[in-house]
Motif scaffolding. Structure first.
Motif, PDB file in Angstrom:
ATOM      1  N   VAL A   1      40.389  37.024  39.055  1.00  0.00           N
ATOM      2  CA  VAL A   1      40.632  35.649  38.578  1.00  0.00           C
ATOM      3  C   VAL A   1      39.330  34.866  38.445  1.00  0.00           C
ATOM      4  O   VAL A   1      39.302  33.847  37.760  1.00  0.00           O
ATOM      5  CB  VAL A   1      41.624  34.850  39.462  1.00  0.00           C
ATOM      6  N   HIS A   2      38.252  35.339  39.072  1.00  0.00           N
ATOM      7  CA  HIS A   2      36.974  34.637  38.994  1.00  0.00           C
ATOM      8  C   HIS A   2      36.052  35.224  37.931  1.00  0.00           C
ATOM      9  O   HIS A   2      34.926  34.768  37.774  1.00  0.00           O
ATOM     10  CB  HIS A   2      36.263  34.675  40.348  1.00  0.00           C
TER      11      HIS A   2
ATOM     12  N   LYS B   1      44.473  30.790  44.390  1.00  0.00           N
ATOM     13  CA  LYS B   1      44.468  31.269  43.011  1.00  0.00           C
ATOM     14  C   LYS B   1      44.481  32.804  42.959  1.00  0.00           C
ATOM     15  O   LYS B   1      45.139  33.389  42.099  1.00  0.00           O
ATOM     16  CB  LYS B   1      43.238  30.723  42.279  1.00  0.00           C
ATOM     17  N   GLU B   2      43.794  33.446  43.883  1.00  0.00           N
ATOM     18  CA  GLU B   2      43.792  34.905  43.929  1.00  0.00           C
ATOM     19  C   GLU B   2      45.194  35.447  44.204  1.00  0.00           C
ATOM     20  O   GLU B   2      45.634  36.405  43.561  1.00  0.00           O
ATOM     21  CB  GLU B   2      42.805  35.391  44.983  1.00  0.00           C
TER      22      GLU B   2
ATOM     23  N   GLY C   1      47.192  34.981  41.127  1.00  0.00           N
ATOM     24  CA  GLY C   1      46.789  35.960  40.119  1.00  0.00           C
ATOM     25  C   GLY C   1      47.365  37.331  40.385  1.00  0.00           C
ATOM     26  O   GLY C   1      47.813  38.027  39.468  1.00  0.00           O
ATOM     27  N   ASP C   2      47.378  37.736  41.661  1.00  0.00           N
ATOM     28  CA  ASP C   2      47.948  39.034  42.023  1.00  0.00           C
ATOM     29  C   ASP C   2      49.459  39.058  41.834  1.00  0.00           C
ATOM     30  O   ASP C   2      50.030  40.092  41.469  1.00  0.00           O
ATOM     31  CB  ASP C   2      47.635  39.368  43.488  1.00  0.00           C
TER      32      ASP C   2
ATOM     33  N   ARG D   1      34.223  40.630  43.664  1.00  0.00           N
ATOM     34  CA  ARG D   1      34.893  39.392  43.279  1.00  0.00           C
ATOM     35  C   ARG D   1      36.269  39.690  42.693  1.00  0.00           C
ATOM     36  O   ARG D   1      36.459  40.659  41.969  1.00  0.00           O
ATOM     37  CB  ARG D   1      34.054  38.610  42.260  1.00  0.00           C
ATOM     38  N   HIS D   2      37.210  38.825  43.000  1.00  0.00           N
ATOM     39  CA  HIS D   2      38.574  38.964  42.488  1.00  0.00           C
ATOM     40  C   HIS D   2      38.573  38.732  40.975  1.00  0.00           C
ATOM     41  O   HIS D   2      37.834  37.882  40.470  1.00  0.00           O
ATOM     42  CB  HIS D   2      39.478  37.944  43.187  1.00  0.00           C
TER      43      HIS D   2
ATOM     44  N   ASP E   1      40.403  28.782  45.751  1.00  0.00           N
ATOM     45  CA  ASP E   1      40.185  30.105  45.174  1.00  0.00           C
ATOM     46  C   ASP E   1      41.075  31.169  45.810  1.00  0.00           C
ATOM     47  O   ASP E   1      41.571  32.058  45.126  1.00  0.00           O
ATOM     48  CB  ASP E   1      38.717  30.521  45.305  1.00  0.00           C
ATOM     49  N   SER E   2      41.297  31.100  47.112  1.00  0.00           N
ATOM     50  CA  SER E   2      42.159  32.084  47.777  1.00  0.00           C
ATOM     51  C   SER E   2      43.599  31.964  47.298  1.00  0.00           C
ATOM     52  O   SER E   2      44.283  32.975  47.077  1.00  0.00           O
ATOM     53  CB  SER E   2      42.106  31.901  49.294  1.00  0.00           C
TER      54      SER E   2
ATOM     55  N   ASN F   1      44.632  31.871  33.059  1.00  0.00           N
ATOM     56  CA  ASN F   1      43.821  31.737  34.263  1.00  0.00           C
ATOM     57  C   ASN F   1      43.682  30.266  34.653  1.00  0.00           C
ATOM     58  O   ASN F   1      43.771  29.918  35.831  1.00  0.00           O
ATOM     59  CB  ASN F   1      42.445  32.378  34.033  1.00  0.00           C
TER      60      ASN F   1
END
Length: 185
Positions: free
Chosen positions: A130-131, A37-38, A41-42, A127-128, A34-35, A52
């Motif tokens: 992307v989630h 992916k964040e 995403g940024d 929450r970011h 998840d990190s 996504n």
């Protein structure tokens, strides 16, 4: 033999928190899908669910890359994600290639408990984005996703952990079982 500890399981089961505790306990490097992916995403951005999902696939490829990089250095590693069967099988093949022993922690809990925890997290935690591109805040979708994730087969040595509450994170029996894996040659 070097160790690869994989942490997977249900949404909102406390996987990331537990992974962090274990990383400190064993002084071992840790990566979260998840990190990654964040960051993607940024950096790259996304405008819809399909984009996504591509970020998720790219994040998983980076986890594979990170494992092989650390494996070449002979370093133990912890990886955390909602792994799918094919991803776990690839990690096991890589682990065999680099002579790593693998243990997968599988965190499962009562669906109703996890759904309440998930909704609380979505509502009260920052929450970011992307989630947030799913419909898992609807109980039916959350339950369907949970059932799908639970249908994935998990190869190799596993340790099932009840995540109805977070007591497993300090449970002496759970920690002793993980110690037996991480601290033995």
């Amino acid at each position: 033999m070097r160790k690869l500890l994989l942490i997977t399981g249900d949404l909102a089961a406390g996987k990331s928190s537990f992974a962090t505790l274990l990383s400190r306990r064993y002084d071992t490097n840790l990566f979260f899908k998840d990190s990654i992916k964040e960051v993607l995403g940024d950096t790259i951005g996304f405008t819809n669910r399909e984009e996504n999902k591509r970020l998720s696939a790219a994040a998983m490829e980076l986890l594979f890359f990170l494992f092989t990089t650390f494996a070449k250095m002979g370093k133990d590693l912890i990886l955390e994600s909602n792994f799918h069967t094919a991803e776990l099988e690839k990690l096991h093949r890589l682990a065999d290639e680099y002579h790593y022993e693998v243990l997968t922690l599988v965190l499962r809990g009562d669906t109703d408990v996890l759904y309440k925890r998930y909704c609380h997290r979505m509502q009260y935690e920052n929450r970011h984005p992307v989630h947030l591109s799913t419909t898992l805040d609807r109980y039916g979708d959350f339950k369907e996703c949970t059932e799908y994730l639970r249908s994935e087969s998990i190869p190799g040595n596993t340790l099932a952990i009840n995540a109805d509450d977070f007591s497993y994170q300090t449970d002496p029996q759970v920690l002793a079982a993980i110690d037996a894996f991480m601290l033995t040659e």
